[in-house]
Write a protein that holds these residues in place. Sequence first.
Motif, PDB file in Angstrom:
ATOM      1  N   ASN A 142      73.318  71.650  77.035  1.00 24.22           N
ATOM      2  CA  ASN A 142      72.805  71.442  78.380  1.00 24.22           C
ATOM      3  C   ASN A 142      72.311  72.772  78.914  1.00 24.22           C
ATOM      4  OD1 ASN A 142      72.981  68.796  79.083  1.00 24.22           O
ATOM      5  ND2 ASN A 142      75.172  68.946  79.533  1.00 24.22           N
TER       6      ASN A 142
ATOM      7  N   ARG B  40      71.394  63.743  76.624  1.00 25.81           N
ATOM      8  CA  ARG B  40      71.865  62.876  77.696  1.00 25.81           C
ATOM      9  C   ARG B  40      70.658  62.545  78.548  1.00 25.81           C
ATOM     10  NH1 ARG B  40      76.249  66.048  80.553  1.00 25.81           N
ATOM     11  NH2 ARG B  40      76.118  64.221  81.884  1.00 25.81           N
ATOM     12  N   ARG B  41      70.741  61.404  79.218  1.00 25.45           N
ATOM     13  CA  ARG B  41      69.517  60.901  79.810  1.00 25.45           C
ATOM     14  C   ARG B  41      69.642  60.482  81.260  1.00 25.45           C
ATOM     15  NH1 ARG B  41      67.924  60.521  74.814  1.00 25.45           N
ATOM     16  NH2 ARG B  41      69.736  59.395  74.065  1.00 25.45           N
ATOM     17  N   ASN B  42      70.621  61.017  82.000  1.00 24.72           N
ATOM     18  CA  ASN B  42      70.624  60.554  83.387  1.00 24.72           C
ATOM     19  C   ASN B  42      69.526  61.258  84.173  1.00 24.72           C
ATOM     20  OD1 ASN B  42      71.718  62.788  85.023  1.00 24.72           O
ATOM     21  ND2 ASN B  42      73.498  62.518  83.706  1.00 24.72           N
TER      22      ASN B  42
END
Length: 968
Positions: free
Chosen positions: A24, A491-493
């Motif tokens: 991230n 991650r895909r939020n």
Amino acid sequence: MSKKLFLLDALALIYRAYYALIRNPRITSKGMNTNAQFGFTNTLFDLINKEKPTHLAVCFDTHAPTERHTDFTDYKANRQEAPEDLLASIPDIQRIIRAFNIPVVEMDGYEADDVIGTVAWQAADKGYEVYMVTPDKDYGQLLIHPHVYIYKPPSFGNPEEILTAEKVCARWDIQRVQQVVDMLGMMGDAVDNIPGIPGVGEKTAAKLLKEYDTLENVLEHADQIKGALGEKIRNNKELAIMSKKLATIITNVPVEFHEEDYRLKEWNKEALTEIFTELEFKTLGKRVLGENFNAFHSPQQATQTDLFGNAVAAPAAGKSSGKKTTKKDSSAVPLPDWTAVDATETAAEESGATTETVGLVANKNITNTPHDYELVETDEQIKALVKKLQQQKEICFDTETTGTDPNNVELVGMSFSYKAGEGYYIPCPADQKRTQQLLELVKPLFNEPSITWIGQNIKYDLLVFKWYGIEPKGQLFDTMLAHYLIEPEGRRNMDLLSAQYLGYEPVHIDELIGKKGKNQGTMRDVEIEKVKEYAAEDADITFQLKQVFVPLMKEKEVTSVFETVENPLVRVLTDMEFEGVKIDVEFLKSYSRDLEKDAKKCEESVYDQAGVRFNLASPKQLGEVLFEKLKLDPKAKKTKTGQYATGEDVLLKLANQHRIVDDILSFRELTKLKSTYVDALPEMINPKTGRVHTSYAQAVAVTGRLSSNNPNLQNIPIRTERGREIRKAFIPREEGRLLMSADYSQIELRIVAAISGDPNMCEAFRLGKDIHTATAAKVYGIAESEVTKEQRYKAKSVNFGIIYGQGAFGLADNLGISRTEAKQIIDNYKKEFPNIQRYMDEQINLAKENGYVQTLAGRKRWLKDINSSNFTVRGYAERNAINSPIQGTAADMIKMAMIKVHHEMKQGKWQSKMILQVHDELVFDAVADEVDKLEELIIRCMTTAMPLPNDVPVEAEVGKGVNWLEAH
DNA sequence: ATATTCACG
DNA sequence: ACGTACGTGAATATG
């Protein structure tokens, strides 16, 4: 108060921070990676805050070679070149340290650990409590001095830890910390390329030291040590001595500990402000410098650029119309006004206490979305908007609803955006009649066939609309799926994507409806003005994401799989989820009582045999009973938290020692079935339909498979007698229907044969042979007619193992045979199916060269660890290189088949419905008089959707019945 | 929140 | 000496 000195091992901490955030990454608006700067500063500041040191210094390594390098040229030669981002961070970090007025200590010819060791001992002599801040375990040897400790800073979930001499001894299973160097001398250290004695690891080294106390003494008595071990020790005496020397930290470095230099002083706030502004540390800046710090009142923030350096629509500044350009005032925290409980939490989070923990939130130091959003409420306004939107080619839309289950929510509002920075929000009132009226007004828009509808997880919105009778006619574009193909493991939020690809920090949903858990509100309860901001922003951001993802997919060459597989599948899944499957509740209720009764019996029997009552459902308590009270096989392995493992594989090995094991296993089976399926499924029935509607996650499984949740209908039991029974509860939705199930036959093995082109395996499939029998005949060099059940069983296990990259050890464990036999079988296999081995090598090489492997449809999986120097990590990546193209191609194939089936069924206006997918199986709720034609359709679509190379045939079988069990 | 176990392909 | 076959989701215990 005692004097507390903290000495930081800078490079070790920088490495740790950099890698902790690698998945991230924090990227500034200019595209600079600030993981290391952020992580280091965070650690430093937390440490000062929490531990209140009186004295502190940071130690660096210098570039000058040390004695270790001159003595032993391979020293640290293993170490890979540090990533560029990381190296670039060092000057920043040194500036930050200077701004904190903290001394940097370094010495040419010595490493940081030498400097730290020397200073630590001097300070401890002067009455300091000294904490060496490092994640490096080699420092253990320095704890000879009482009052010197290792301080391991907190890392992802684990709190900080202060290591004392006792803890270090316990960790290594040694008697004195002095022995740390003896340990390292024998076992070596792969990271620093300290060789040690080949074949001696942690366990052996500890054992030797228990007996001989020091490395020197071990070497002296090497003659007494028997076998291969003694041999190795005798042959590597010099290597061991040198390794110990390399591992020994030098504690007489020519530095002197001057107390005053190390005392904590005033910070240079001006310098800190400047650096934090430059690095865009917004929240951290406030934590360190107070609320006055505001990095974004600096003037250079005028233009916004996207990933490609293109300017993104700037806020409509200076407009004098009624529309306003709002900007979140980050010093005034917006609190939900409906709850006092959450207020404190939200405040704490905004202050950074929880948000800026390393590894949790990637990149908060970015701007809000510049925008101009409009509320559209009256019929006239809606009609005008519809007219305007009808002119557009692509429009992003998003729904706001009262919950998360799309099959059981009410529409609260919908938002649209067709231009970056702009957005429209139509609220839908609780009065469902009025909402229906509003929807009639927008319906013409969705009936427009020329509009492409963009959405993030658009299946959700389609389902919500479908319940209101609206199905958009045009093309779709799901940004979540685009990102899934660009970065399958990411991650895909929305918040994350927005920050990463657009540099915007959107309004968080928590700010509107509270955190999940305690009294979370719904969108319905939030002021319309706030929902407008949130909803329109989501549509706006999603619209912008699409513009970024299209070129990105092209660059990564995944556009085709997006267009032919993932994107068209959305409507298929929408319809399947909408249909759901009927469940026989009475049957399950009765079965639940049976299971309950039998589980109770097993439980009582276990307590009887154990002689104690305990919680049988607790692995911890069970482990203690089995291994301490009943003293079963003392060599039982432990889990990583130090508990006894009590998994099925472990218990099966104990089965011949104690009858209790059978009852434990039965208890486990029965309670699992009852709680996970029999009792849970009826709870999941949708009151509107009386059926269960699973949700398929289309962007979760990294290989390209679907996954199913709420409830998971892809793991309904079938392997055991009592589990299988549960399938009787899956029934057709009404009289006159049947369940139909179509399975691919051996699909993954067919894919292996086809893409490896192995002549023997392709031939076996072309001739329609039983593949496991054919394999056994080859491996054992006999005729197929002579293959025994046992041989077929073993061959089957090898066939599956191959798909996963299994080795001799795994096969032996699996079949309960010796490793020698397992190796023999595998060797024969590789000889008889030569192209299979070649395929595996090829995939690994492709991954090493390109960084990814891919499926037949062009779905990619990136394997960043494929060149890792860590054996275990690399091995994992290598097995993925072998398995992913196989599993992924099978996923591509069934997805394409689903699209084909769905298309034909829709065209032909079939009454039957496709309702479930279980990786290689499709389930249909079929009208009786369509059954025969449907069977033909399904088989044709499944077998032709994606032809395999090398003429390997694809086969599928269909079954039907009054329930799912019978349909098999 | 994490670990363990176990259900499926 | 390490660990050892891939991919998932859910229930339960426990810190």
